[in-house]
Design a protein around this motif. Structure first.
Motif, PDB file in Angstrom:
ATOM      1  N   ASP A  44       9.318 -10.754   0.560  1.00  5.29           N
ATOM      2  CA  ASP A  44       7.943 -10.288   0.339  1.00  5.29           C
ATOM      3  C   ASP A  44       7.873  -9.159  -0.685  1.00  5.29           C
ATOM      4  OD1 ASP A  44       7.076 -12.186   2.100  1.00  5.29           O
ATOM      5  OD2 ASP A  44       6.040 -10.816   3.439  1.00  5.29           O
ATOM      6  N   ILE A 234      10.366 -15.528  -0.248  1.00  5.72           N
ATOM      7  CA  ILE A 234       8.970 -15.541   0.204  1.00  5.72           C
ATOM      8  C   ILE A 234       8.838 -16.780   1.071  1.00  5.72           C
ATOM      9  CG2 ILE A 234       6.559 -15.685  -0.506  1.00  5.72           C
ATOM     10  CD1 ILE A 234       7.428 -14.347  -3.164  1.00  5.72           C
ATOM     11  N   ILE A 279      10.229 -11.153   6.230  1.00  2.63           N
ATOM     12  CA  ILE A 279       8.798 -11.319   6.022  1.00  2.63           C
ATOM     13  C   ILE A 279       8.084 -10.125   6.635  1.00  2.63           C
ATOM     14  CG2 ILE A 279       8.678 -12.715   8.143  1.00  2.63           C
ATOM     15  CD1 ILE A 279       6.292 -14.179   7.031  1.00  2.63           C
ATOM     16  N   ARG A 280       7.012  -9.673   5.989  1.00  9.40           N
ATOM     17  CA  ARG A 280       6.214  -8.599   6.580  1.00  9.40           C
ATOM     18  C   ARG A 280       5.530  -9.111   7.840  1.00  9.40           C
ATOM     19  NH1 ARG A 280       5.911  -7.014   1.279  1.00  9.40           N
ATOM     20  NH2 ARG A 280       6.328  -4.785   0.970  1.00  9.40           N
ATOM     21  N   ARG A 292      -0.694 -14.779   2.692  1.00 10.53           N
ATOM     22  CA  ARG A 292      -0.566 -13.565   1.910  1.00 10.53           C
ATOM     23  C   ARG A 292      -0.393 -13.929   0.443  1.00 10.53           C
ATOM     24  NH1 ARG A 292       3.905 -15.379   4.174  1.00 10.53           N
ATOM     25  NH2 ARG A 292       5.993 -14.669   3.518  1.00 10.53           N
ATOM     26  N   PHE A 294       0.977 -12.861  -3.723  1.00 16.92           N
ATOM     27  CA  PHE A 294       1.988 -12.206  -4.545  1.00 16.92           C
ATOM     28  C   PHE A 294       1.591 -12.370  -6.007  1.00 16.92           C
ATOM     29  CE2 PHE A 294       3.876 -13.614  -0.624  1.00 16.92           C
ATOM     30  CZ  PHE A 294       4.608 -12.507  -0.200  1.00 16.92           C
TER      31      PHE A 294
END
Length: 565
Positions: A44, A234, A279-280, A292, A294
């Motif tokens: 991430d 990711i 991963i967050r 999410r 990027f």
């Protein structure tokens, strides 16, 4: 007693990281021997941050915290330290995993860093990561992977990713693990590698401990460790991180009568996923909300969507939903169900987020809007192998197949007479929701590239709107790392040719190759290379480019036709 969803998670110890760590603060510190048995990973990334992950294994039984330090350097020899983070804790409440976010703590855009962890006098393997670029950017190189069935073969494709001369990030689109057990008739256990790579635990995974042990087994693989150490990842889950063909309220491979409450199993699977993956943590209180964005400079906006657990309704099946009326299939009745706007892949909150992100990306003159998505989006009607092969060859094929494969092939031929999908678990099973996504693209005049996993096939597709008048996007599908495809079940049978022959949107497909997609994004063009490994049954292999396709943006949104280059 009525228990709402959040109370249920609390009772299971499956609440947020902060709550779990706060509860563990009273535990003493472990001072015994440790090891880094599962490698390191980063994920991430943004222009100034990344998640750094490892797992510290205590070598003697303990419930105490383990003190951990992270070092990040500008060079592989760690002569120029950029950041040292002390006092990190590996805790039993998170299965001794450590995740640390260096957001705004000295990382610069478009810069490569090396990192390692230290604990108890032991030093972890070294990993490399890279922050995202800002502003004007020449190009971006992404490796795209999916579907790694541990017993079915060696992770040679991960090793090939680790050896790439350049990769800015690795995208994993799901099926990072599989839930099946190690019985003789379980998925992948007929492979010649299955005895050496039998799944742990040996049964289908159901509990939190089960999911943790399966993740641990995967991350013990040296090829997967090397790929994680090569570049930031990711990631997003598909179905097998929980159970096959999962949706909000259940899964094909979950029986509440014998396997318990689906909510409990899903919560356990997601807790283990967030513990073991770089991963967050999900925003808000819902761990399913993994969508999410990027930003790769002015070249690409990568939008990772979640299409399994946050909004997906139960898929239709031909067995249950295509009724026989007066001795004939009620196709009209099936089509009415299939095209219902109530059939959804994503919830409204995620769809609003997607529309906002696509619109902002186009407004900011970003070259490409890239959808990191689990399943194939193209229209793919069932192929007719009988037509492609000829009746004599087809009948010979049927005589060689087992009962299960013969039934599947005959069903495909029967369904191919109608304009209905071959795979109702893909976007094709949710056409109203797919058109909502296309409407988002066209309203913004986006230049979309859709990335897909799940199918265990390579794909190069052109996506058209419902009217068939606008080429909305291009789609590249990544094949599996090891999971078997249609070509493995039907060796020598022209499955891909039959699919292409039947479907306007499919420009290329390969039904048996294993590997990954290498995507290079530039201003004015994007290139997808199908990278195939020569074998998954031996640890020695070669890598080759199976096919290479190029797509360019159209003048007023959408894309031009795919070109093989």
């Amino acid at each position: 007693m009525a228990i709402d969803r959040r109370k249920l998670l609390g009772l299971l110890g499956l609440t947020t990281v902060a709550a779990g760590e706060a509860a563990a603060q009273t535990v003493g510190e472990y001072k015994g021997p440790v090891a880094f048995e599962h490698g390191v990973a980063s994920g991430d990334p943004s222009a100034t941050s990344a998640i750094f992950w490892t797992r510290v294994t205590p070598k003697t039984a303990t419930t105490g915290d383990i003190d951990v330090m992270l070092e990040v350097a500008a060079d592989p020899d760690f002569k120029t330290l950029v950041r040292t983070s002390k006092g990190l804790r590996a805790r039993a409440s998170r299965d001794w995993t450590v995740k640390h976010d260096l957001d705004g703590q000295g990382l610069k855009p478009a810069t490569e860093y090396w990192y390692r962890f230290k604990s108890g006098g032991v030093v972890s393997p070294v990993g490399r990561t890279r922050t995202l670029p800002q502003g004007k950017t020449k190009d971006v190189v992404l490796a795209v992977a999916s579907c790694a069935l541990y017993p079915n073969g060696y992770f040679n494709a991960y090793d090939a990713i680790a050896k790439l001369p350049r990769v800015d990030a690795v995208l994993h689109l799901g099926d990072y693990i599989y839930e099946y057990g190690g019985a003789a008739d379980d998925y992948g256990m007929s492979s010649p590698t299955s005895k050496a790579r039998a799944p742990q635990p040996a049964t289908e995974i159901l509990s939190l401990d089960d999911y943790r042990r399966r993740h641990a087994q995967y991350k013990s693989d040296p090829r997967l460790q090397a790929a994680h150490a090569r570049a930031p990842w990711i990631v997003v889950w598909d179905d097998h991180e929980t159970a096959n063909d999962s949706w909000v309220g259940g899964a094909e491979n979950h029986d509440p009568k014998t396997e318990g409450d689906w909510a409990v199993r899903k919560a356990a699977a997601l807790k283990a996923y967030y513990e073991w993956m770089p991963i967050r943590e999900a925003h808000g209180s819902l761990p399913e909300a993994a969508w999410r964005d990027f930003q790769f400079g002015d070249v690409a906006s990568l939008l990772m969507v979640e299409t399994r657990l946050s909004g997906r309704t139960q898929e239709l099946t031909y067995e249950a939903d295509l009724k026989i009326v007066d001795g004939k299939p009620d196709v009209a009745g099936f089509v009415a169900k299939w095209k219902s706007p109530e059939q959804r892949m994503m919830g409204q909150d995620q769809q609003k987020w997607l529309a906002s992100q696509v619109g902002a990306s186009v407004k900011n003159n970003t070259a490409w809007q890239v959808l990191g998505n689990q399943v194939v989006m193209a229209r793919v009607a069932a192929p007719n192998l009988k037509t492609t092969m000829g009746e004599a060859n087809f009948n010979t094929l049927l005589g060689k197949l087992n009962d299960y494969a013969r039934k599947a092939v005959l069903q495909s031929v029967a369904i191919s007479a109608y304009d209905v999908p071959s795979n109702l678990d893909s976007w094709d099973g949710y056409p109203a929701d797919r058109q909502r996504v296309y409407d988002i693209f066209t309203a913004a005049k986006a230049r979309p590239i859709v990335l897909a996993g799940d199918s265990h096939m390579f794909w190069a597709n052109e996506l058209w709107d419902d009217a068939g008048k606008t080429r909305v996007a291009a789609e590249f599908g990544a094949t599996s790392i090891t999971s078997p495809g249609y070509g493995d079940a039907l060796p020598g049978v022209p499955v891909a040719e039959a699919i292409i022959q039947r479907n306007k949107e499919v420009k290329y497909a390969h039904a048996s190759a294993k590997g990954f997609l290498l995507l290079t994004l530039e201003h004015g063009k994007a290139t997808g290379e199908m990278m195939a490994v020569s074998t998954i049954y031996e640890p020695t292999y070669t890598t080759s480019v199976l096919k290479r396709f190029e797509v360019t943006p159209a003048a007023d949104g959408g894309v031009e036709a795919l070109k093989e280059v």
